[in-house]
Write a protein that holds these residues in place. Structure first.
Motif, short mmCIF file in Angstrom:
data_model
loop_
_atom_site.label_atom_id
_atom_site.label_comp_id
_atom_site.label_asym_id
_atom_site.label_seq_id
_atom_site.Cartn_x
_atom_site.Cartn_y
_atom_site.Cartn_z
N GLU A 110 0.82 -1.22 0.00
CA GLU A 110 0.00 0.00 0.00
C GLU A 110 0.86 1.27 0.00
OE1 GLU A 110 1.21 -0.87 4.07
OE2 GLU A 110 0.32 -2.11 2.50
N ALA A 111 2.15 1.15 0.33
CA ALA A 111 3.04 2.32 0.37
C ALA A 111 3.38 2.77 -1.05
CB ALA A 111 4.32 1.98 1.13
N ALA A 112 3.57 4.07 -1.21
CA ALA A 112 3.91 4.63 -2.52
C ALA A 112 5.28 4.16 -2.96
CB ALA A 112 3.88 6.16 -2.46
N GLU A 113 5.40 3.83 -4.26
CA GLU A 113 6.71 3.52 -4.84
C GLU A 113 7.33 4.82 -5.36
OE1 GLU A 113 6.86 0.35 -7.67
OE2 GLU A 113 5.77 -1.04 -6.36
N LEU A 114 8.57 5.08 -4.96
CA LEU A 114 9.23 6.34 -5.30
C LEU A 114 10.52 6.09 -6.07
CD1 LEU A 114 8.91 8.12 -1.81
CD2 LEU A 114 7.36 8.30 -3.77
N ASP A 115 10.92 7.08 -6.86
CA ASP A 115 12.20 7.04 -7.57
C ASP A 115 13.17 7.96 -6.83
OD1 ASP A 115 11.18 5.36 -9.52
OD2 ASP A 115 10.60 7.01 -10.84
N PRO A 116 14.21 7.40 -6.19
CA PRO A 116 15.08 8.22 -5.36
C PRO A 116 15.90 9.25 -6.15
CG PRO A 116 15.37 5.87 -4.90
CD PRO A 116 14.57 5.97 -6.15
N ASP A 117 16.09 10.42 -5.52
CA ASP A 117 17.04 11.42 -6.02
C ASP A 117 18.43 11.15 -5.46
OD1 ASP A 117 15.01 13.12 -7.30
OD2 ASP A 117 14.38 13.61 -5.26
#
Length: 199
Positions: A110-117
């Protein structure tokens, strides 16, 4: 000795050295690393930073992640989906963590998938040029490659104790070099230019 055999030997030696650090000393070194990291890593509010939840004798990077979060960064951690793939899910305060493979825990689907900086990258060994030896699964290499294919260019900061440094890591042309190394004794900027503010 072939590069793979050398890497396996160096991995085993440096992980044994890391395992030999006692628990109290590991806490102190992890807190020192967090302090150095906050002084060295430039970021803006909402910058996405991937950390990791420590397993075995890894650096405990949670103090650094907490400090980054307090200053406005969005924190995510890797979650292993299968034998080939990790994704980075947002680590929200109070979120329930679920068990994963290799003794890991992380946010659920359920957690958002993010693209790291910025990626704080765990490792077994590193050298002064910014080459790393991972744990042998290739998860981070594949994740970084996928991010680059999407047009992302995350800053890669290796996270380790000083005792994990080696004279030289056998590298190949396709290997991805770290932009910096963060240990309990400080931050080494290995990029062509200093880490600049993102966002």
């Amino acid at each position: 000795m072939a590069g793979t055999s050398i890497k396996a030997k160096l991995r085993a030696e440096r992980l044994a050295a890391r395992d030999a650090i006692n628990a109290a000393e590991r806490v102190e070194k992890s807190l020192s690393l967090a302090s150095h990291g906050m002084a060295a890593i430039a970021f803006s509010e909402q910058t996405i930073v991937s950390g990791f939840l420590p397993i075995r004798s890894e650096v405990d990077v949670r103090p650094l992640m907490d400090l980054l979060s307090e200053r406005g960064a969005r924190i995510c951690v890797p979650v292993v989906l299968d034998k080939e793939t990790i994704v980075f899910r947002e680590l929200a305060a109070g979120a329930e963590l679920v068990s994963g493979v290799f003794g890991t825990v992380g946010p659920g689907p359920e957690a958002a998938e993010l693209d790291p900086d910025i990626m704080l990258v765990p490792l077994a060994a590193f050298d002064r040029r910014g080459h790393r030896i991972g744990y042998g699964g290739g998860y981070y290499d594949r994740a970084i490659y996928r991010l680059q294919q999407k047009g992302c260019n995350p800053r890669l900061i290796g996270i380790a104790f000083d005792c994990q440094e080696v004279a030289s890591v056998p590298d190949e042309p396709h290997d991805i070099r770290l932009h910096g190394i963060l240990t309990e004794s400080g931050f080494r900027d290995l990029s062509d230019e200093a880490i600049v503010k993102i966002g």
